[in-house]
Design an enzyme around this catalytic site. Structure first.
Site, PDB file in Angstrom:
ATOM      1  N   HIS A  52      -2.856   4.989  -5.317  1.00 52.08           N
ATOM      2  CA  HIS A  52      -3.199   4.586  -3.969  1.00 52.08           C
ATOM      3  C   HIS A  52      -1.918   4.708  -3.141  1.00 52.08           C
ATOM      4  CE1 HIS A  52      -6.284   2.068  -6.219  1.00 52.08           C
ATOM      5  NE2 HIS A  52      -7.006   2.903  -5.503  1.00 52.08           N
ATOM      6  N   ASP A  55       0.347   1.883  -3.780  1.00 57.63           N
ATOM      7  CA  ASP A  55       1.006   1.866  -5.086  1.00 57.63           C
ATOM      8  C   ASP A  55       2.388   2.498  -4.957  1.00 57.63           C
ATOM      9  OD1 ASP A  55      -1.201   0.788  -6.552  1.00 57.63           O
ATOM     10  OD2 ASP A  55      -2.106   2.779  -6.666  1.00 57.63           O
TER      11      ASP A  55
END
Length: 347
Positions: A52, A55
């Protein structure tokens, strides 16, 4: 089926090593730091990372462009150091307070614009990671109450957003990941057929494809291998998230093959027989560790899911196609049914 045998590459996301939180209970394990998770990939047999955007860049909405690029470069150096590849990057559009009513389909124009700008920043992150695959999980693109939105207009809004992103970056590929429900009651793009319809309606159909998650297909009451076959026929299956699902419940993300081994066998088979992976596609896993697992053994679900895929791959490759065809020619489907069962049982 190709005469050569594909050497499959595997990926998972850092969220698959988690603290045990579920919709009904708090964390039960201590967290792993991001750098600790990165160190686990190779030992588990994985080379690809699903990301993501946050992340890579925590608190991404609070970072300016310079800070975003700087952090992305740090992560790129880190994964390069471990010989890892960023397979996909996805904007986490479903957690922001600005996407309560949806992202691209919000009834607020300002919130729709936020979703597009966040997606552009995600593409910037992907470019720094040398990743062309931009995943759209249209999590909140649906409705709880039918009368709050116009479904035809909502599909147009999603398509408009896709076209904006295609125009923003001429090299990015958009992978639409469909799901029929959760967190919304009903989604506007619930299946891979809907996703592929969007692809063909986009300004650049060659750069819009799909990502199929096993559990999402099951939650739609569909057979994952058939969904994969449909996308493969259109040459638009660009990634998979293999896992399992025990019925029409919440998204369980069980270890691959855990609930239905034969269903898993047919997923491996359709990928193998249609040369999936021959163009660099990854076998992605999206599996949650059981809440019962102690921290020190909380990666077994990843190791076991990969092994299950490879064990089933052996079953696919060793299946006697001549015997299978004899059953089909005789229209002895009961015989074929039992033959497959015995093959899976090692008889």
């Amino acid at each position: 089926m190709s005469s050569s045998q594909t050497e499959y590459r595997f990926s998972f996301g850092p969220w698959n090593i988690h603290e045990g939180t579920d919709p009904f209970g708090p964390p039960v394990r201590e967290s792993y730091r991001f750098d600790e998770k990165v160190e686990l990939y190779r030992d588990l047999g994985f080379v690809g990372i699903q990301f993501h955007d946050d992340d890579v860049v925590p608190d991404i909405d609070e970072k300016n462009h310079t800070q975003l690029i700087s952090r992305a470069k740090e992560v790129k150096a880190q994964i390069d150091n471990h010989g890892l590849i960023a397979e996909v990057v996805a904007p986490r559009l479903w957690e922001s307070p600005l996407t309560i009513d949806g992202a691209f389909t919000s009834n607020s124009e300002n919130e729709r614009q936020y979703a597009i700008e966040r997606s552009k920043r995600c593409i910037d992150v992907a470019n720094e990671l040398d990743c062309r695959n931009f995943v759209l999980w249209l999590a909140r693109e649906g409705t709880y109450i039918r009368e709050t939105k116009n479904s035809s207009e909502a599909v147009r809004q999603i398509l408009d957003a896709i076209n904006v992103l295609l125009d923003y970056d001429p090299n990015i590929r958009i992978l639409i990941e469909p799901k029929p429900n959760e967190p919304m009651d009903i989604a506007y793009i619930p299946t891979i057929g809907h996703a592929i319809g969007l692809a063909y309606a986009s300004d650049d159909p060659d750069r819009v494809g799909g990502l199929i998650e096993s559990a999402h297909a099951i939650l739609a009451g569909l057979e994952p291998s058939d969904e994969m076959g449909y996308a493969l026929q259109h040459k638009k299956l660009w990634s998979v998230h293999l896992n399992d699902q025990n019925g029409l419940k919440f998204d369980q993300d069980k270890a691959f093959g855990s609930a239905n081994l034969r269903r898993a066998f047919n997923q491996v088979r359709v990928l193998e027989e249609n040369d999936y992976g021959s163009n660099g596609e990854f076998v992605g896993l999206d599996v949650k560790v059981m809440r019962t697992q102690p921290r020190e053994i909380s990666t077994k679900h990843l190791l076991h899911s990969r092994r299950t895929f490879l064990n089933l791959l052996d079953k696919v490759r060793s299946l006697d196609r001549k015997v299978e065809q004899e059953f089909i020619t005789a229209r002895d489907y009961e015989g074929l049914d039992y033959y497959i069962l015995e093959h899976l049982l090692g008889k």
